[in-house]
Design a protein around this motif. Structure first.
Motif, short mmCIF file in Angstrom:
data_model
loop_
_atom_site.label_atom_id
_atom_site.label_comp_id
_atom_site.label_asym_id
_atom_site.label_seq_id
_atom_site.Cartn_x
_atom_site.Cartn_y
_atom_site.Cartn_z
N LEU A 353 31.96 42.62 -7.11
CA LEU A 353 32.60 42.44 -5.81
C LEU A 353 31.81 41.41 -5.01
N ILE A 354 32.49 40.37 -4.55
CA ILE A 354 31.84 39.34 -3.75
C ILE A 354 32.48 39.32 -2.36
N GLY A 355 31.67 39.59 -1.34
CA GLY A 355 32.16 39.57 0.03
C GLY A 355 32.11 38.16 0.59
N LEU A 356 33.06 37.85 1.47
CA LEU A 356 33.16 36.49 2.00
C LEU A 356 33.45 36.52 3.50
N SER A 357 32.68 35.74 4.26
CA SER A 357 32.92 35.58 5.70
C SER A 357 32.75 34.11 6.03
N TRP A 358 33.72 33.53 6.71
CA TRP A 358 33.76 32.08 6.88
C TRP A 358 33.79 31.62 8.33
N ARG A 359 33.87 32.55 9.28
CA ARG A 359 33.87 32.18 10.69
C ARG A 359 32.73 32.86 11.43
N GLY A 360 32.18 32.18 12.42
CA GLY A 360 31.11 32.76 13.24
C GLY A 360 30.99 32.01 14.54
N GLY A 361 30.11 32.50 15.40
CA GLY A 361 29.89 31.83 16.68
C GLY A 361 30.46 32.60 17.84
N SER A 362 29.78 32.52 18.98
CA SER A 362 30.19 33.28 20.16
C SER A 362 30.95 32.45 21.18
N GLY A 363 30.97 31.15 21.04
CA GLY A 363 31.69 30.27 21.95
C GLY A 363 32.45 29.24 21.16
N ALA A 364 33.33 28.49 21.84
CA ALA A 364 34.20 27.56 21.14
C ALA A 364 33.42 26.50 20.37
N LEU A 365 32.44 25.87 21.01
CA LEU A 365 31.66 24.84 20.32
C LEU A 365 30.85 25.44 19.18
#
Length: 506
Positions: A353-365
């Motif tokens: 099983l390989i987990g994947l996460s591709w988005r991060g960050g607390s603000g738009a920039l």
């Protein structure tokens, strides 16, 4: 016509007229009728274009309406009248950025530049908006233009020094970089934001140097207007172990979850030197931290009395006094939940099983800088020897949903990474390895002891340093650094190669 002459011409009736109109505008704004307020003011400004209060109110109304061209025109009018300040510019720009309207923020800067092409502050923030996807040499050239126009703009000098250090890490501490750092300090010795920026870069280039961290911590506290690491009626801990006094470690709700998880590994280091105490963390982290650090008293609700503690320190300040513990798996998920989820995803298969996460960050920039479009990572799914599981928080976009619908990516809608961190920790622990951008998922996976491939933008938090594929924080993590802001092709190639190995390589 001068202001004095204008006042002579205006009779009492006109003064009353203006007062009544501004009162009506205030009522319009209170009701949220900003377009009505703007229309009223526009009619009056045709007759009295230089009236200070009318122009000021018009600018405030245009911030609420938030149309880039209109807002730029009203700010420019204030500047022509000598009424505009740096705070006005930042208020106008900040409204777009805080509401994630980056394209409008860029349009605002461009519109203002057309009216005043040599304004250094506008040029600086125009470059800042573009820096997420701008090659560093181009960004450096843009900053040099700003510094030619305004050599004493301290924040630009500080940013120039920082970018030189990112472009060539070996240049940090060399005369060229030091010259710009010195210029920033000399130009604005009392500017807290400049001091913070310079201390932050010093920390980034010396990850485990405790002296640089203490300096950064003091500047951070100064920036927030705090007198100490924590706003509590307790003395700040100075790093000296006191076995007769318990230490209160304070994790605030403003600290990022990933930041708390990363710095929590220092709690083990405190125990090793004989310092005990309690830890305050946000409520959604309480069960996970309590299970992971049974020798610490863990609580989430602020208390009225802290008499049992002798000192306090902010959790994120601990690494200024103790080095991170070397334990690989220092976080512990609920084993029953983990095993149940692992069985659900595998469905009698022995595929990893390989987990994947591709988005991060607390603000738009920040999100723009950290996020790798899932479509660019889709090549990974061609490997049918693995089962891919989404560990991404937040709602999914259309392209992401399509990948799930054709069976290439498992999305478990029963898990809410925001609302139930403990359940999310069990989901992450069910994986055999994790690929993630720099976010909570990456810190959680590495803290749980999983092989973790972490994707970093060119400019990132200080604790990832500036070069190399290893980090002293996580021996089981491998870093994949972006070479050019906004470009992920090379990073994806290296990720695919690492995953294509017989065993996910860290």
């Amino acid at each position: 016509m001068t202001k004095a002459e204008l006042q002579d011409v205006m009779n009492e009736d006109l003064k009353n007229f203006l007062k009544d109109l501004l009162d009506q505008v205030a009522r319009d704004m209170a009701d949220g009728s900003f377009e009505d307020a703007s229309n009223r003011l526009s009619r009056v400004m045709v007759i009295f274009p230089g009236h200070e209060k009318t122009n000021r109110v018009m600018f405030e109304v245009s911030i609420k309406i938030a149309k880039p061209e209109n807002l730029a025109a009203n700010l420019f009018r204030l500047r022509l009248l000598g009424l505009a300040t740096k705070s006005d510019f930042l208020a106008a720009l900040g409204g777009f950025v805080k509401s994630d309207r980056i394209s409008d923020a860029v349009a605002f800067c461009k519109s203002l530049l057309r009216k005043q092409p040599n304004d250094p502050l506008t040029r600086f923030y125009d470059a800042e908006m573009a820096s997420v996807s701008m090659p560093i040499p181009d960004y450096l050239r843009a900053l040099r233009v700003v510094l030619v126009l305004e050599p004493s703009l301290a924040i630009a000098a500080a940013q120039y020094a920082a970018e030189l250090g990112l472009y060539d890490p070996k240049a940090w501490g060399m005369p060229e970089v030091n010259r710009w750092r010195t210029r920033a300090y000399v130009s604005a010795p009392e500017d807290r934001a400049v001091r913070f920026a310079l201390a932050y870069e010093e920390r980034r280039h010396s990850i485990l140097d405790m002296e640089s961290w203490r300096k950064f911590s003091l500047d951070y506290a100064s920036l927030e207007g705090r007198n100490g690491p924590v706003s509590l009626p307790l003395p700040s801990w100075n790093g000296q172990v006191d076995r007769n006094q318990r230490l209160l470690v304070w994790g605030t709700d403003r600290d990022g979850v990933g930041d708390i998880l990363l710095h929590a590994r220092c709690l083990r280091s405190l125990l090793e030197v004989g310092q005990t105490g309690g830890v305050r963390v946000p409520q959604r982290l309480e069960r996970l931290i309590c299970r992971s650090f049974p020798d610490w008293e863990v609580f989430s609700e602020p208390r009225a009395v802290y008499a049992e503690y002798g000192y306090c320190i902010r959790l994120l300040d601990l690494s200024g006094h103790v080095a991170p513990d070397e334990t690989v798996a220092y976080l512990r998920a609920d084993s029953n939940l983990r095993d149940n989820l692992r069985g659900r995803y595998r469905r009698s298969s022995d595929k990893p099983l390989i987990g994947l996460s591709w988005r991060g960050g607390s603000g738009a920039l920040d999100r723009m800088a950290r996020t790798v479009p899932l479509t660019e990572l889709a090549r990974l799914f061609c490997d049918d020897k693995m089962i891919w599981v989404s560990l991404q928080h937040g709602s999914l976009e259309d392209d992401e949903v399509r990948l799930a619908q054709d069976g290439r990516l498992i999305i478990d809608e029963d898990i809410d990474p925001y609302g139930d961190i403990d359940l999310f920790a069990a989901q992450v622990a069910a994986m055999d390895a994790v690929i993630s951008v720099n976010n909570t998922t990456a810190n959680l996976a590495a803290g749980l002891g999983l092989p973790t491939l972490c994707i970093l933008p060119k400019s990132t938090q200080w604790w990832w340093g500036v070069e190399g594929d290893r980090t002293p924080w996580y021996p089981n993590m491998r870093l994949f650094r972006q070479a050019v802001p906004g470009q992920w092709d090379d990073v994806v190639e290296r990720i695919v190669a690492a995953v294509g190995a017989p065993k996910v390589s860290v």
